[in-house]
Design an enzyme around this catalytic site. Sequence first.
Site, mmCIF file in Angstrom:
data_model
loop_
_atom_site.group_PDB
_atom_site.id
_atom_site.type_symbol
_atom_site.label_atom_id
_atom_site.label_comp_id
_atom_site.label_asym_id
_atom_site.label_seq_id
_atom_site.Cartn_x
_atom_site.Cartn_y
_atom_site.Cartn_z
ATOM 1 N N LEU A 23 0.813 -1.217 0.000
ATOM 2 C CA LEU A 23 0.000 0.000 0.000
ATOM 3 C C LEU A 23 0.845 1.266 0.000
ATOM 4 O O LEU A 23 0.417 2.305 -0.495
ATOM 5 C CB LEU A 23 -0.926 0.017 1.226
ATOM 6 C CG LEU A 23 -1.961 -1.111 1.312
ATOM 7 C CD1 LEU A 23 -2.743 -1.013 2.616
ATOM 8 C CD2 LEU A 23 -2.908 -1.046 0.117
ATOM 9 N N GLY A 26 7.724 4.202 3.108
ATOM 10 C CA GLY A 26 8.273 5.460 3.604
ATOM 11 C C GLY A 26 9.457 5.211 4.513
ATOM 12 O O GLY A 26 9.970 4.084 4.594
ATOM 13 N N ASP A 139 1.992 15.125 13.750
ATOM 14 C CA ASP A 139 2.281 14.902 12.330
ATOM 15 C C ASP A 139 0.999 14.933 11.494
ATOM 16 O O ASP A 139 0.761 14.053 10.671
ATOM 17 C CB ASP A 139 3.018 13.578 12.141
ATOM 18 C CG ASP A 139 3.804 13.531 10.826
ATOM 19 O OD1 ASP A 139 4.103 14.616 10.277
ATOM 20 O OD2 ASP A 139 4.110 12.423 10.356
#
Length: 210
Positions: A23, A26, A139
Amino acid sequence: LEQSRPPAPGGTFAGRFELIALLGRGGMGEVWWARDRTLGRQAALKLFPREDLSERARERIRREVAVARDLSHPGLVRYYDIHEDAGRLGLSMERVEGESLQTVLDRDGPLPEERVRGVRAALAAALAHLHGHGIVHRDVKPSNLLLNLDGRVYLADLGLVRGLDEQARLTRTEMVVGTPVYMSPEQIRAGRLTPASDLYSLGVTVFQLL
């Protein structure tokens, strides 16, 4: 997973999760769409890099799961459990079938104002739930907002959450984490964070969506 065999569709993790599709990828690892054979349900499985398995990293992951398990809100992605396979750590979470708002922005450009109002309200409600539990997300950004097929918004990625009472024990280096363009001035300066810090990031996010 064998060290010589990286994750791939059709592979398994911890003898329990069947990997269906990647999916996303990072700095914190990979997120896979997986099927939980034990419970017979789909899940999102975050697989962390092997080199990121220091004791500090493991403690961060344990904290992420411990914090998330105590939260229950329709605008937050649910966390399930921690798993390990051949020295590699995995984290199972609710799979939100859809896409991130960053993906929508990149493909379609700015969103209609009415739609952004809905996103803003949903995100504010999820943040209010976090702040009510003494937690700052740190974040907030479009790539951490997931939009399901029904148009419902979820706030994801609690990896940087920090309790308001924890901050006195942190070094300046530990405090400066997040995505700079969305950070409040006090977060950039490694100052003490409050719910207002997340609201600043919410404002930047809304600006980007528009």
